[in-house]
Design a protein around this motif. Structure first.
Motif, PDB file in Angstrom:
ATOM      1  N   CYS A  62      66.820  -6.941  68.773  1.00 19.69           N
ATOM      2  CA  CYS A  62      68.067  -6.255  69.122  1.00 19.69           C
ATOM      3  C   CYS A  62      69.233  -7.036  68.500  1.00 19.69           C
ATOM      4  N   LEU A  63      69.832  -6.451  67.463  1.00 17.54           N
ATOM      5  CA  LEU A  63      70.838  -7.160  66.679  1.00 17.54           C
ATOM      6  C   LEU A  63      72.240  -6.618  66.909  1.00 17.54           C
ATOM      7  N   THR A  64      73.183  -7.554  66.960  1.00 20.18           N
ATOM      8  CA  THR A  64      74.605  -7.229  66.982  1.00 20.18           C
ATOM      9  C   THR A  64      75.282  -8.035  65.873  1.00 20.18           C
ATOM     10  N   ARG A  65      76.538  -7.706  65.577  1.00 23.54           N
ATOM     11  CA  ARG A  65      77.282  -8.511  64.605  1.00 23.54           C
ATOM     12  C   ARG A  65      77.355  -9.972  65.054  1.00 23.54           C
ATOM     13  N   GLU A  66      77.405 -10.153  66.358  1.00 17.89           N
ATOM     14  CA  GLU A  66      77.581 -11.503  66.906  1.00 17.89           C
ATOM     15  C   GLU A  66      76.306 -12.335  66.810  1.00 17.89           C
ATOM     16  N   ASN A  67      75.134 -11.720  67.027  1.00 14.93           N
ATOM     17  CA  ASN A  67      73.925 -12.542  67.181  1.00 14.93           C
ATOM     18  C   ASN A  67      73.012 -12.593  65.964  1.00 14.93           C
ATOM     19  N   GLN A  68      73.298 -11.826  64.895  1.00 17.67           N
ATOM     20  CA  GLN A  68      72.324 -11.721  63.808  1.00 17.67           C
ATOM     21  C   GLN A  68      72.051 -13.042  63.094  1.00 17.67           C
ATOM     22  N   ARG A  69      72.970 -14.006  63.198  1.00 15.44           N
ATOM     23  CA  ARG A  69      72.753 -15.306  62.560  1.00 15.44           C
ATOM     24  C   ARG A  69      72.368 -16.393  63.561  1.00 15.44           C
ATOM     25  N   LYS A  70      72.179 -16.024  64.800  1.00 19.08           N
ATOM     26  CA  LYS A  70      71.808 -17.024  65.796  1.00 19.08           C
ATOM     27  C   LYS A  70      70.443 -17.615  65.461  1.00 19.08           C
ATOM     28  N   GLN A  71      70.323 -18.923  65.633  1.00 16.61           N
ATOM     29  CA  GLN A  71      69.115 -19.637  65.238  1.00 16.61           C
ATOM     30  C   GLN A  71      67.877 -19.102  65.953  1.00 16.61           C
ATOM     31  N   TRP A  72      68.012 -18.842  67.253  1.00 18.59           N
ATOM     32  CA  TRP A  72      66.822 -18.513  68.033  1.00 18.59           C
ATOM     33  C   TRP A  72      66.268 -17.133  67.689  1.00 18.59           C
ATOM     34  N   ASP A  97      75.455  -2.415  67.045  1.00 18.80           N
ATOM     35  CA  ASP A  97      76.876  -2.144  66.797  1.00 18.80           C
ATOM     36  C   ASP A  97      77.257  -2.313  65.329  1.00 18.80           C
ATOM     37  N   MET A  98      76.295  -2.128  64.427  1.00 14.79           N
ATOM     38  CA  MET A  98      76.617  -2.289  63.008  1.00 14.79           C
ATOM     39  C   MET A  98      75.661  -1.472  62.152  1.00 14.79           C
ATOM     40  N   PRO A  99      76.094  -1.087  60.946  1.00 13.34           N
ATOM     41  CA  PRO A  99      75.220  -0.360  60.025  1.00 13.34           C
ATOM     42  C   PRO A  99      74.289  -1.322  59.299  1.00 13.34           C
ATOM     43  N   PRO A 100      73.211  -0.806  58.698  1.00 12.24           N
ATOM     44  CA  PRO A 100      72.235  -1.678  58.022  1.00 12.24           C
ATOM     45  C   PRO A 100      72.829  -2.543  56.920  1.00 12.24           C
ATOM     46  N   GLU A 101      73.851  -2.051  56.209  1.00 12.37           N
ATOM     47  CA  GLU A 101      74.393  -2.823  55.092  1.00 12.37           C
ATOM     48  C   GLU A 101      75.107  -4.096  55.541  1.00 12.37           C
ATOM     49  N   GLU A 102      75.361  -4.249  56.824  1.00 13.59           N
ATOM     50  CA  GLU A 102      76.025  -5.463  57.306  1.00 13.59           C
ATOM     51  C   GLU A 102      75.042  -6.558  57.693  1.00 13.59           C
ATOM     52  N   ILE A 103      73.739  -6.260  57.628  1.00 10.52           N
ATOM     53  CA  ILE A 103      72.755  -7.297  57.946  1.00 10.52           C
ATOM     54  C   ILE A 103      72.791  -8.359  56.858  1.00 10.52           C
ATOM     55  N   LEU A 107      66.919 -11.695  58.196  1.00 10.94           N
ATOM     56  CA  LEU A 107      66.548 -10.397  58.769  1.00 10.94           C
ATOM     57  C   LEU A 107      66.804  -9.231  57.807  1.00 10.94           C
ATOM     58  N   LYS A 108      67.511  -9.501  56.720  1.00 10.55           N
ATOM     59  CA  LYS A 108      67.817  -8.442  55.763  1.00 10.55           C
ATOM     60  C   LYS A 108      66.558  -7.923  55.067  1.00 10.55           C
ATOM     61  N   GLN A 109      65.485  -8.715  55.052  1.00  9.73           N
ATOM     62  CA  GLN A 109      64.267  -8.322  54.356  1.00  9.73           C
ATOM     63  C   GLN A 109      63.491  -7.227  55.086  1.00  9.73           C
ATOM     64  N   PHE A 110      63.804  -6.990  56.363  1.00 18.63           N
ATOM     65  CA  PHE A 110      63.069  -5.993  57.146  1.00 18.63           C
ATOM     66  C   PHE A 110      63.834  -4.669  57.190  1.00 18.63           C
ATOM     67  N   GLN A 111      63.085  -3.576  57.258  1.00 18.39           N
ATOM     68  CA  GLN A 111      63.713  -2.255  57.338  1.00 18.39           C
ATOM     69  C   GLN A 111      64.279  -2.058  58.739  1.00 18.39           C
ATOM     70  N   ALA A 112      65.587  -1.865  58.818  1.00 18.62           N
ATOM     71  CA  ALA A 112      66.270  -1.810  60.111  1.00 18.62           C
ATOM     72  C   ALA A 112      66.338  -0.388  60.643  1.00 18.62           C
ATOM     73  N   THR A 113      66.568  -0.298  61.958  1.00 23.83           N
ATOM     74  CA  THR A 113      66.725   0.977  62.652  1.00 23.83           C
ATOM     75  C   THR A 113      68.112   1.031  63.274  1.00 23.83           C
ATOM     76  N   ASP A 114      68.894   2.052  62.914  1.00 26.36           N
ATOM     77  CA  ASP A 114      70.208   2.264  63.519  1.00 26.36           C
ATOM     78  C   ASP A 114      70.007   2.940  64.867  1.00 26.36           C
ATOM     79  N   SER A 115      70.383   2.259  65.933  1.00 27.15           N
ATOM     80  CA  SER A 115      70.120   2.776  67.281  1.00 27.15           C
ATOM     81  C   SER A 115      70.869   4.063  67.594  1.00 27.15           C
TER      82      SER A 115
END
Length: 301
Positions: A62-72, A97-103, A107-115
């Protein structure tokens, strides 16, 4: 099928809990794990999460703009992605809360799902459903998904309404990136210089007691117990070095000991780098200390 649902931050946690609940209703074979719901009080959380990662068949991040770079969250995605092969996707970034192009980042290597896009969520559900031993018929799956989508979309919309709206990041120009790189190099040079001065002032680190060594006469069980004691002792020493109150998360696995700490803990780790380096050499266990996007690894010498 075991589904590990990863999150970081309050918004992602609430979305993960919604997915965990509703996927279990969608198909009886979809067994989900969300750390905020699946760890019994009194259990050691790190051991429980590590065990769930080993047993999981698939992961939803579950990704947000805030957490996508979090280490854990990147660590959990990496642990799950080691099980992938060419035909199956075991890691599904689920964008809140973001479109796929902002990844960005790993995690950018995986095919994302827009909720917020029904057809994309259905595609993700189809890939999960295909792994079930007793799948529904196509018609039954679409009916089940219709009910699932109505509930999930409603709950996620309510959660998203409470998220502070953030500006879409502006893409940096090559000149901007080069300037940032120069600044980072200069800053890193200053830090290394300051660290060397502190290490020189501190002098030799405290002498550690030699680590226990297994012998040819040890049974496999004795050797394993000895290794566990060494790992436990090393982990305890790391806690003391960075400060117990500054440890956010920790994990001991075959690849070494990983500790995520706050800014003060990371500063202490850098100040006591020589002691951590000696500890890694003594225990023969790599030690990685991380904070946000920064990390440092002390390998055995």
């Amino acid at each position: 099928m075991k589904i590990f649902i990863s999150w970081s931050g309050e918004t992602a946690q609430k979305c993960a809990e919604v997915l965990g609940r509703e996927l279990g209703h969608l198909h009886p074979e979809m067994r989900t794990f969300v750390s905020s719901l699946g760890i019994v009080k009194g259990q050691r959380s790190m051991e429980s999460i590590a065990a769930q990662l080993r047993d999981a068949d698939v992961g939803i991040m579950c990704l947000t703009r805030e957490n996508q770079r979090k280490q854990w969250i990147n660590y959990e995605a990496g642990a799950l992605s080691r099980r992938t092969d060419e035909d199956k996707a075991y890691v599904h970034p689920f964008l809140i809360d973001m479109p796929p192009e902002e990844i960005s980042g790993p995690l950018k290597q995986f095919q994302a799902t827009d909720s917020s896009v029904r057809r994309e969520v259905f595609s993700m559900i189809q890939s999960l459903h295909d792994e079930c031993v007793n799948p529904y018929s196509p018609e039954a799956l679409r009916r089940a998904f219709g009910d699932f989508w109505d509930r999930v979309d409603r709950d996620l919309q309510d959660i998203k309404k409470r998220v502070p709206r953030t500006e879409t990041p502006v893409r940096a120009t090559p000149e901007d990136l080069f300037g940032e790189l120069v600044d980072l190099v200069r800053d890193q040079s200053r830090r290394i210089g300051a660290l060397e001065e502190k290490m020189s002032a501190l002098g030799a680190a405290a002498v550690l007691v030699p680590a226990p060594r297994t012998t040819a006469g040890d049974t496999p069980l004795q050797a394993s117990a000895e290794e566990d004691r060494t790992t436990d002792h090393t982990t305890e020493e790391v806690r003391e070095i960075v400060g117990r109150t500054h440890v956010v998360q920790e994990d001991a696995h075959e690849g070494g000991i990983a500790v995520i700490c706050d800014g003060e803990g990371y500063r202490r780790a850098n100040e006591k780098a020589e002691k951590l380096r000696r500890l890694a050499s003594w225990s023969k266990i790599p030690i990685t200390i991380s904070h946000d996007e920064e990390s440092v690894t002390f390998a055995p010498q």
